[in-house]
Write a protein that holds these residues in place. Sequence first.
Motif, short mmCIF file in Angstrom:
data_model
loop_
_atom_site.label_atom_id
_atom_site.label_comp_id
_atom_site.label_asym_id
_atom_site.label_seq_id
_atom_site.Cartn_x
_atom_site.Cartn_y
_atom_site.Cartn_z
N PHE A 23 0.92 -1.10 -0.02
CA PHE A 23 0.08 0.21 0.02
C PHE A 23 0.86 1.30 -0.02
O PHE A 23 0.55 2.20 -0.56
N GLY A 24 2.13 1.05 0.70
CA GLY A 24 3.05 2.34 0.60
C GLY A 24 3.58 2.77 -0.76
O GLY A 24 3.90 3.81 -0.92
N ALA A 25 3.71 1.58 -1.49
CA ALA A 25 4.24 1.72 -2.97
C ALA A 25 3.30 2.71 -3.69
O ALA A 25 3.90 3.50 -4.78
N MET A 26 1.98 2.57 -3.44
CA MET A 26 1.05 3.35 -4.13
C MET A 26 1.27 4.98 -3.96
O MET A 26 0.87 5.85 -4.66
N HIS A 27 1.96 5.18 -2.70
CA HIS A 27 2.21 6.48 -2.35
C HIS A 27 3.62 6.99 -2.42
O HIS A 27 4.06 8.11 -1.95
N GLY A 28 4.49 6.21 -2.86
CA GLY A 28 5.97 6.32 -3.07
C GLY A 28 6.47 6.29 -1.70
O GLY A 28 7.53 6.97 -1.44
#
Length: 251
Positions: free
Chosen positions: A99-104
């Motif tokens: 999920f963090g990858a979606m926000h960099g």
Amino acid sequence: MTPAVKAVGLHVSRGRKKILRGLDFAIEPGRITGLLGPSGSGKTTLMRSIVGVQRLTAGTIEVLGRPAGTPSLRHNVGYVTQAPSVYTDLSVEANVRYFGAMHGATAADTAEAIAAVGLEALVRRKAADLSGGEFSRVSLACALVAHPSLLILDEPTVGLDPVLRAELWERFAALAESGTTLLVSSHVMEEASHCSSLLLLRGGLLLAQLSPEELSERGKSHDLERAFLHIIQETDDAPAHRGVSESQVAS
């Protein structure tokens, strides 16, 4: 100071059924606001409206100074629904990292979010092997990893034992102290005492926006559930039910 959330004349209907009826309110930033009311009062619909995934019948909602649902808000608003959005076949760490990858988000952001919900010892464990309370906290970590300015939580303490509920509210308080604005829904009135401000909903109407202390005073009871019931009775007996505008009920 710009409100974190501002609603003006908010109406939401589904077919002929009115779900939200003329809501007007503003939520101050950096505080915990409780959204309280019985089941069916419109709490989830209001949260969906703030996130921008609910079609409005009339009125407006601004979030962090922009219209609700504006694409640029996606990285500023976290939303934890009643149904946890977690992949059961992934570990705690993998879920939060995904999920963090979606926000960099970075690896440090992932570790920070997991620590914020107290799951450092379970980072390698699959979500399917967690207890109900741990599972809920993974969902919260997935929302926190993006460092949202506004965090919306739909009944996050449902099904948790008293110890876990207390721990979760302590974490919410720490987030507010760090500057995050939280909107937390509940139908458990005792949780109102953890909030700085309360929005009281019933039947799609905003009965009042006030502090826990003001609720106790207006409801003439230190028992917040009794106080809320008093306000409901007070509203049922008010002129609004004999033709006065709904906006006057919420004032």
